[in-house]
Design an enzyme around this catalytic site. Structure first.
Site, PDB file in Angstrom:
ATOM      1  N   LYS A  79     -35.366  37.987  98.218  1.00 40.63           N
ATOM      2  CA  LYS A  79     -36.388  37.862  97.175  1.00 40.63           C
ATOM      3  C   LYS A  79     -36.423  39.123  96.314  1.00 40.63           C
ATOM      4  CE  LYS A  79     -41.339  36.839  96.615  1.00 40.63           C
ATOM      5  NZ  LYS A  79     -42.593  36.490  97.310  1.00 40.63           N
ATOM      6  N   SER A 148     -44.927  32.532  95.948  1.00 39.16           N
ATOM      7  CA  SER A 148     -44.109  33.263  95.016  1.00 39.16           C
ATOM      8  C   SER A 148     -42.622  33.302  95.350  1.00 39.16           C
ATOM      9  CB  SER A 148     -44.619  34.702  94.953  1.00 39.16           C
ATOM     10  OG  SER A 148     -44.503  35.332  96.229  1.00 39.16           O
ATOM     11  N   SER A 172     -47.057  32.559 100.106  1.00 43.32           N
ATOM     12  CA  SER A 172     -45.823  32.614  99.321  1.00 43.32           C
ATOM     13  C   SER A 172     -44.527  32.380 100.075  1.00 43.32           C
ATOM     14  CB  SER A 172     -45.738  33.969  98.609  1.00 43.32           C
ATOM     15  OG  SER A 172     -46.722  34.061  97.618  1.00 43.32           O
TER      16      SER A 172
END
Lengths: 486, 133
Positions: A79, A148, A172
């Site tokens: 990420k 996210s 997330s």
């Protein structure tokens, strides 16, 4: 037919160890798949093609020399709030576009030490908050992949990579995993280091894992924490509590699905009692909201003053309103947080796990990252939680089941999740058009773990026609934009 | 609003988009001709905008939201709106209406919960409950 992209992390390690698979061939096949699919899905912020091929070649040399790590040759997407040396950590924030990390984050260094190959950076919402990322859901392009960790969920679901790192401050990791039909795991707070991870709200931030099987999550978690979760430990049916607070707030298709899941688990021998939380759900959410907003404001207020026009609308409001919260409220919220944590810990002590939907709904439109209500309480309390893809709704979108255990009982939760996954089966992957030259697995396919079974009696089958049909509607015919490379 | 010492500010940004509206220097101490002059106590009254004074009759302060279990969500929201208008201007306050409402709801709920001062969670440091910076 199984392609290289379909291999799980454990299968990759087994084959690389046996010299039946070259890590270079695997990485090359995944890079080809990314090139073919990512113009539509936009999961990747940076693909480190050359570096990944070089790292894979080193893994092959190590394997030839008999040096094998627990994740040897497994490609990973990271990420884009987590540092990878030599790659930018942009965090979805334009002023950080050229901010190249000089060192790996601690979790990335651990992955490399275990033999993993870093394929690149996957998209995040800005600073892992709620302004949607450019990523599309592989199941339907008009739906959010969640957030996210949008790129993490989409990349794993689209078979671009078998494993991805995510972070969770509210929901997330769990929510994108649920919306994209993958497994997602958020461990106990602090169990995976956040060193080298751009924070959003430091007392709530967790690093988590997204993969396609519970087994791969357990394998990776063991490598990251130097533990050896015993996958076979759970042979007895678990004691679960189905949380009615969440069922009442779920959409009808989600509620019906969880009721069915509970029935199937009971039929397999599990004890599933229906109870409510020992504390008010709305109080949990209020405490989470205030702590998160205050910490986000504390971290970002100064930078917002410097770059007001580069912040997303939702994050900017969060920072500004967070600046108005009086200290007494934040301190009271922190004290309540501990009380709530004690109460939930005590309730979890007599059972193996809570059972609840992962999200209130299937993936909504891509103007949002979804509803955090069902995940935020566990980020607040720091409890380990895992989501399993357990069905599809009438629109062909993934539905997911969440399990939550007591703080520190991560290995036990993974064992319970493995038991449940074996009972419930999983879903077939989204029917994405593979690249023409996608490599096929040459040798005989090994026996798939029971949890990888794609259907279970009573489980609605995947509807292969629905996802590509929807995606065809979305196509514009424009020249696709290629992911950036570094 | 002047930027804090050491900070940078984009002065091309419209005032409504900056961190807050223009403010006078704090009252109390003023610097004049190289020396400090203490003002009278009458001058030390806090400055309040007309918006901020409207809540006084309801027991609300003009500059913050008091931690008070009796404050309704509606009153907390009204106070938050006042603070936002003073700090960010009316346009931003309008734009962040939804966020203000959610935060007001959360604050009111937290304020309403009684705390037992002898409870089993006396530590508010967050060290064990999650709080490493």
């Amino acid at each position: 037919m199984t392609t290289l992209a379909d291999l799980t992390a454990r299968e990759i390690v087994q084959r690389v160890r046996a010299r039946e698979l070259s890590a270079v061939d695997l990485v090359a096949a995944l890079l080809e798949r990314i090139t073919g699919l990512d113009a539509e899905i936009q999961a990747w912020a940076t693909v480190a093609a050359d570096a990944a091929l070089a790292e894979a070649a080193a893994r092959d040399r190590d394997a030839a020399a008999g040096t094998i790590g627990p994740l040897h040759g497994v490609p990973v997407g990271v990420k884009d709030v987590i540092d990878v040396a030599g790659l930018p950590t942009a965090a979805g924030f334009a002023p950080y576009r050229d901010r190249v990390a000089t060192e790996d984050a601690a979790v990335v260094a651990r992955l490399r030490a275990a033999g993993a190959v870093i394929l690149g950076k996957v998209h995040t919402t800005q600073f892992a908050h709620a302004d949607p990322a450019p990523t599309r859901n592989p199941w339907r392009a008009d739906r959010t992949p969640g957030g996210s960790s949008a790129g993490s969920g989409a990349a794993v679901a689209a078979r671009m990579v078998p494993l991805a790192l995510g972070t969770q401050t509210a929901g997330s990791v769990l929510r994108p995993a649920a919306y994209c039909g993958t497994v997602g795991f958020k461990p106990t707070y602090n169990w995976i280091s956040r060193q080298g991870v751009i924070p959003l709200a430091w007392s709530l931030d967790h690093v988590g894992l997204l993969a396609r099987t519970v087994d791969d999550v357990a394998l990776t978690f063991g490598a990251l924490t130097d533990t050896e979760p015993d996958r076979a430990a759970r042979t007895t049916p678990p004691r679960l509590v189905l949380l009615t607070d969440f069922l009442e707030r779920a959409e009808p298709d989600v509620r019906d699905h969880l009721t069915d899941v509970a029935a199937r688990l009971r039929a397999a021998g599990a004890t599933v009692e229906e109870r409510s939380l020992p504390v008010e759900l709305d109080l949990l959410l209020a405490v989470h909201h205030v702590i998160m907003q205050a910490e986000v404001a504390a971290l970002h207020a100064e930078q917002l003053a410097r770059y007001p026009n580069d912040y997303g609308a939702i994050l900017r409001q969060e920072i500004e309103v967070g600046q108005l919260i009086p200290a007494a409220y934040v301190l009271k919220a922190r004290r309540l947080r501990r009380q709530l944590g004690h109460a939930v810990d005590a309730a979890l002590a007599g059972i193996d796990a809570y059972l609840l939907p992962t999200a209130s709904n299937a993936a909504p439109r891509h103007t949002t990252t979804g509803d955090r209500t069902f995940q935020a309480p566990w980020s607040l309390l720091g409890t380990p939680t895992i989501t399993l893809p357990t069905g599809l709704n009438a629109d062909g979108l993934p539905l997911a089941t969440q399990l939550v255990a007591r703080r520190g009982h991560d290995a036990a939760l993974l064992a319970v999740a493995g038991w449940c996954a074996r009972v419930l089966g999983t879903i077939a992957p989204p029917d994405l058009a593979p690249p023409a030259a996608s490599a096929k697995v040459a040798e005989a396919e090994p026996a798939a773990p029971a949890e990888a079974a794609t259907s279970e009696p009573g489980e609605p089958p995947a509807e292969p026609g629905s996802a590509p049909a929807q995606q065809a509607e979305e196509e514009t015919g424009e020249e696709p934009e290629r992911p950036s490379t570094a | 609003m002047r930027p804090p010492t050491g900070a940078t500010m984009d002065y091309n940004t419209p005032r409504s988009l900056r961190n807050g509206p223009a403010r006078r220097a704090p009252r109390g101490l003023t610097r004049g001709a190289g020396s400090l002059r203490l003002l009278s106590t009458a001058d030390l009254r806090p400055s309040r905008s007309p918006l901020a004074t409207t809540g006084q009759a309801n027991g609300e302060t003009g500059t913050t939201v008091k931690l008070d279990a009796q404050l309704s969500e509606k009153k907390v929201l009204a106070q938050l709106r006042r603070m936002a208008a003073e700090t960010f201007g009316p346009m931003r306050t309008y734009e962040m209406a939804g966020t203000l409402e959610r935060t007001a709801g959360a604050l009111a709920r937290i304020a309403a919960v009684p705390l037992d001062l002898r409870d089993a969670a006396p530590d508010t440091s967050g060290v064990n409950g999650g709080g490493d910076a």
